[in-house]
Design a protein around this motif. Structure first.
Motif, PDB file in Angstrom:
ATOM      1  N   PRO A 218       0.827  -1.218   0.000  1.00 38.03           N
ATOM      2  CA  PRO A 218       0.000   0.000   0.000  1.00 38.03           C
ATOM      3  C   PRO A 218       0.854   1.258   0.000  1.00 38.03           C
ATOM      4  N   ARG A 219       0.265   2.311  -0.506  1.00 40.05           N
ATOM      5  CA  ARG A 219       0.954   3.599  -0.490  1.00 40.05           C
ATOM      6  C   ARG A 219       1.062   4.111   0.944  1.00 40.05           C
ATOM      7  N   VAL A 220       2.058   4.941   1.177  1.00 39.70           N
ATOM      8  CA  VAL A 220       2.314   5.438   2.524  1.00 39.70           C
ATOM      9  C   VAL A 220       1.111   6.219   3.045  1.00 39.70           C
ATOM     10  N   LYS A 221       0.504   7.029   2.187  1.00 38.60           N
ATOM     11  CA  LYS A 221      -0.635   7.837   2.640  1.00 38.60           C
ATOM     12  C   LYS A 221      -1.864   6.969   2.926  1.00 38.60           C
ATOM     13  N   ASP A 222      -2.008   5.847   2.221  1.00 40.33           N
ATOM     14  CA  ASP A 222      -3.118   4.936   2.496  1.00 40.33           C
ATOM     15  C   ASP A 222      -2.901   4.157   3.786  1.00 40.33           C
ATOM     16  N   ALA A 223      -1.634   3.912   4.113  1.00 35.64           N
ATOM     17  CA  ALA A 223      -1.306   3.081   5.272  1.00 35.64           C
ATOM     18  C   ALA A 223      -1.004   3.911   6.510  1.00 35.64           C
ATOM     19  N   ASN A 224      -1.421   5.170   6.527  1.00 42.30           N
ATOM     20  CA  ASN A 224      -1.172   6.053   7.670  1.00 42.30           C
ATOM     21  C   ASN A 224       0.307   6.107   8.032  1.00 42.30           C
ATOM     22  N   GLY A 225       1.141   6.087   6.987  1.00 38.73           N
ATOM     23  CA  GLY A 225       2.576   6.216   7.188  1.00 38.73           C
ATOM     24  C   GLY A 225       3.282   4.943   7.601  1.00 38.73           C
ATOM     25  N   ASN A 226       2.564   3.810   7.660  1.00 41.41           N
ATOM     26  CA  ASN A 226       3.182   2.562   8.118  1.00 41.41           C
ATOM     27  C   ASN A 226       2.771   1.396   7.220  1.00 41.41           C
ATOM     28  N   PRO A 227       3.299   1.319   6.005  1.00 41.63           N
ATOM     29  CA  PRO A 227       2.930   0.212   5.107  1.00 41.63           C
ATOM     30  C   PRO A 227       3.311  -1.162   5.651  1.00 41.63           C
ATOM     31  N   MET A 228       4.346  -1.246   6.479  1.00 41.39           N
ATOM     32  CA  MET A 228       4.789  -2.541   6.976  1.00 41.39           C
ATOM     33  C   MET A 228       3.789  -3.171   7.940  1.00 41.39           C
ATOM     34  N   SER A 229       2.816  -2.408   8.427  1.00 43.65           N
ATOM     35  CA  SER A 229       1.782  -3.008   9.272  1.00 43.65           C
ATOM     36  C   SER A 229       0.895  -3.954   8.473  1.00 43.65           C
ATOM     37  N   PHE A 230       0.966  -3.877   7.152  1.00 37.39           N
ATOM     38  CA  PHE A 230       0.180  -4.755   6.287  1.00 37.39           C
ATOM     39  C   PHE A 230       0.971  -6.004   5.877  1.00 37.39           C
ATOM     40  N   MET A 231       2.229  -6.086   6.292  1.00 34.88           N
ATOM     41  CA  MET A 231       3.077  -7.209   5.907  1.00 34.88           C
ATOM     42  C   MET A 231       2.871  -8.390   6.861  1.00 34.88           C
ATOM     43  N   SER A 232       2.489  -9.528   6.324  1.00 38.56           N
ATOM     44  CA  SER A 232       2.348 -10.739   7.123  1.00 38.56           C
ATOM     45  C   SER A 232       3.688 -11.447   7.200  1.00 38.56           C
ATOM     46  N   GLY A 233       4.197 -11.653   8.401  1.00 32.97           N
ATOM     47  CA  GLY A 233       5.453 -12.359   8.556  1.00 32.97           C
ATOM     48  C   GLY A 233       5.339 -13.828   8.186  1.00 32.97           C
ATOM     49  N   HIS A 234       4.153 -14.404   8.345  1.00 37.66           N
ATOM     50  CA  HIS A 234       3.971 -15.820   8.027  1.00 37.66           C
ATOM     51  C   HIS A 234       4.004 -16.058   6.521  1.00 37.66           C
ATOM     52  N   TYR A 235       3.273 -15.221   5.767  1.00 34.23           N
ATOM     53  CA  TYR A 235       3.191 -15.411   4.321  1.00 34.23           C
ATOM     54  C   TYR A 235       4.242 -14.625   3.559  1.00 34.23           C
ATOM     55  N   GLY A 236       4.859 -13.639   4.213  1.00 30.58           N
ATOM     56  CA  GLY A 236       5.869 -12.845   3.531  1.00 30.58           C
ATOM     57  C   GLY A 236       5.295 -11.982   2.435  1.00 30.58           C
ATOM     58  N   MET A 237       4.080 -11.487   2.620  1.00 28.12           N
ATOM     59  CA  MET A 237       3.449 -10.621   1.626  1.00 28.12           C
ATOM     60  C   MET A 237       2.508  -9.655   2.335  1.00 28.12           C
ATOM     61  N   PHE A 238       2.161  -8.588   1.615  1.00 27.88           N
ATOM     62  CA  PHE A 238       1.233  -7.609   2.167  1.00 27.88           C
ATOM     63  C   PHE A 238      -0.193  -8.138   2.037  1.00 27.88           C
ATOM     64  N   GLY A 239      -1.041  -7.728   2.977  1.00 25.50           N
ATOM     65  CA  GLY A 239      -2.415  -8.210   2.916  1.00 25.50           C
ATOM     66  C   GLY A 239      -3.327  -7.477   3.879  1.00 25.50           C
ATOM     67  N   LEU A 240      -4.593  -7.882   3.864  1.00 19.41           N
ATOM     68  CA  LEU A 240      -5.620  -7.322   4.736  1.00 19.41           C
ATOM     69  C   LEU A 240      -6.263  -8.438   5.541  1.00 19.41           C
ATOM     70  N   ASN A 241      -6.623  -8.128   6.774  1.00 20.36           N
ATOM     71  CA  ASN A 241      -7.322  -9.082   7.629  1.00 20.36           C
ATOM     72  C   ASN A 241      -8.823  -8.851   7.484  1.00 20.36           C
ATOM     73  N   CYS A 242      -9.512  -9.852   6.943  1.00 12.87           N
ATOM     74  CA  CYS A 242     -10.962  -9.808   6.801  1.00 12.87           C
ATOM     75  C   CYS A 242     -11.583 -10.744   7.828  1.00 12.87           C
ATOM     76  N   GLN A 243     -12.594 -10.292   8.527  1.00 11.54           N
ATOM     77  CA  GLN A 243     -13.326 -11.111   9.476  1.00 11.54           C
ATOM     78  C   GLN A 243     -14.679 -11.485   8.871  1.00 11.54           C
ATOM     79  N   ALA A 244     -15.062 -12.747   9.048  1.00 14.79           N
ATOM     80  CA  ALA A 244     -16.308 -13.218   8.430  1.00 14.79           C
ATOM     81  C   ALA A 244     -17.008 -14.216   9.334  1.00 14.79           C
ATOM     82  N   VAL A 245     -18.335 -14.217   9.248  1.00 15.59           N
ATOM     83  CA  VAL A 245     -19.190 -15.187   9.928  1.00 15.59           C
ATOM     84  C   VAL A 245     -20.093 -15.794   8.874  1.00 15.59           C
ATOM     85  N   CYS A 246     -20.251 -17.113   8.903  1.00 10.27           N
ATOM     86  CA  CYS A 246     -21.104 -17.772   7.914  1.00 10.27           C
ATOM     87  C   CYS A 246     -22.090 -18.696   8.597  1.00 10.27           C
TER      88      CYS A 246
END
Length: 467
Positions: A218-246
């Motif tokens: 993500p761009r720095v302005k989209d990530a509130n100045g912290n793009p690395m908060s979107f980096m998953s250490g497990h998968y080694g890639m950027f991503g988003l956490n989605c919560q779902a109930v089914c």
């Protein structure tokens, strides 16, 4: 030479550099004396500019020819007839033709445009707009959609895709909603009761889990100045956490793009204010089931972990809880299998990516409501354009999953801690029933997951109940 050419061409009046004028020695003499430029150099510059102007004229002429070229819009009726004959409509559009027609009717008020403003009278009908949007979510690239719909530019395809997603987000009829009445909650409860062996988890009204959606950095302005908060250490890639109930049919009762990909589920769940309020207001005896990332309490049952699993009663509890909890994993697998744009990291701003994720979840529910679970009639995995992204993501998915669940970073410290809180009445009641009826994990499951994997031996007590 290029520098002189640029300076002179911007300094002298353009008409003085006409090739016929430069062929006149008198004009060259006058210009060379006026601008103190060597006459031979001036002649070379004149021819260079003249050739460049000829190339510009050729490019403009070619562009005008392209603009004037007539494009025949896709004949939708003929296209549908062909797809039906080839039995490929469901594979291409991820739903039956009847479901597609109903979707067009639902979204038509949001997709219709003034036909009088169409370029050269080529009005794009809602059917084509929906077709472009659906196939985009199904994983088709822009260039392919450009050829399929016979639309002039990729920009037009991009706009159609945005119109389709905007229409889905605006349509109240298609929104994902939690049950609101007692009857709606009861229907959800009955669905889980029907799939729960021995009716052990007949109070379940939803399965909850996190879904990791890969994205570009993500761009720095989209990530509130912290793009690395979107980096998953497990998968080694950027991503988003989605919560779902089914529910038991794998329909989403709740789906939200909640937090950066580095966030674990227990923390992301705290951001779901509306969902938390609804769960806390459930009558006693109704609950959700989740994995060990969530805090276990009266309205959220999670599996036993660590040494607790060694007890045969607790082991059976885990097995039969997984029978109902697995529905959310099946829902995620269905989501990414049908809407294959989720197979690769999503591109765009965070707001655009969030809308794309929500559109996929909404379409997931719509197809289940319209066609049920007849996926084997809708598309064949061998005929879908899976690509490199599919192989890459599945390689990183744990336990052979076809999607990416949310996973903790590092050694997972603090990830499983909340589920140790198990002293509540609902869970104790289920454990009591399991013990009284001598219910155990099925023998075939023990042999497959226990002895087969070499993790532990099977005791006589564990094999007492073997349906």
């Amino acid at each position: 030479h290029n520098t002189i050419l640029e300076i002179v061409s911007h300094t002298l009046p353009q008409h003085l550099f006409n090739h016929s004028t430069m062929g006149n020695e008198l004009s060259l003499d006058i210009l060379s004396k006026t601008w103190s430029i060597d006459k031979d150099l001036l002649s070379i510059l004149a021819y260079a500019i003249d050739d460049d102007m000829d190339e510009d004229d050729d490019a403009i002429e070619e562009e005008n020819c392209m603009e004037a070229m007539e494009r025949v819009r896709l004949d939708w009726a003929e296209h549908v007839t062909k797809c039906k004959h080839e039995k490929s409509f469901g594979r291409k559009y991820r739903m039956s033709h009847n479901a597609f027609c109903r979707l067009v009717n639902i979204l038509k008020p949001y997709l219709e445009r003034n036909a009088g403003k169409a370029t050269r009278g080529h009005y794009i009908i809602p059917q084509i707009a929906v077709a472009v949007g659906v196939r985009y979510l199904a994983g088709e690239p822009y260039t392919a959609l450009n050829d399929i719909a016979n639309i002039s530019t990729t920009t037009s395809v991009f706009r159609l895709k945005n119109r389709f997603i905007w229409a889905i987000m605006k349509c109240d009829e298609m929104k994902i909603k939690l049950p609101e009445t007692a009857d709606e909650w009861e229907r959800v409860r009955q669905g889980f009761e029907n799939i729960s062996s021995e009716k052990l988890f007949r109070g379940c009204v939803g399965a909850i889990d996190g879904f990791f959606a890969p994205i570009q950095q993500p761009r720095v302005k989209d990530a509130n100045g912290n793009p690395m908060s979107f980096m998953s250490g497990h998968y080694g890639m950027f991503g988003l956490n989605c919560q779902a109930v089914c529910d038991a049919r794998e329909r989403f009762l709740f789906f939200g793009v909640i937090a950066p990909g580095k966030t674990n589920d227990n923390i992301a769940f705290e951001f779901c204010t509306h969902l938390k309020n609804v769960i806390s207001a459930l009558p006693y005896g109704l609950f959700l089931v989740g994995d060990a990332a969530y805090t276990s309490n009266e309205r959220m049952l999670t599996p036993m972990i660590g040494s607790q699993r060694l007890d045969p009663v607790n082991d059976a509890y885990n097995f039969y809880l997984s029978q109902v909890r697995i529905r959310i994993e099946m829902a995620f697998a269905r989501l990414v299998t049908k809407w294959r744009i989720l197979r690769a990291p999503l591109l765009g701003s965070l707001s655009t990516i969030s809308c794309t994720l929500m559109a996929c979840a909404i379409m997931h529910n719509y197809v289940i409501d319209s066609d049920g679970h007849n996926d084997h009639l809708q598309f064949n995995n061998d005929n879908c354009n899976i690509g490199i992204e599919y192989d890459f993501i599945v390689r990183n998915a744990p336990n052979g999953m076809t999607y990416l669940p949310t996973m903790p970073d590092g050694d997972g410290e603090g990830y499983y801690g909340p589920s140790l809180v198990t002293s509540h009445t609902v869970q104790a009641s289920i454990l009591q029933v399991i013990e009284q009826l001598c219910i155990r994990r099925p023998r075939h499951n023990i042999e497959r997951n226990g002895v087969g994997s070499g993790t532990r031996e099977v005791s006589i007590e564990e094999t007492f109940y073997a349906p």
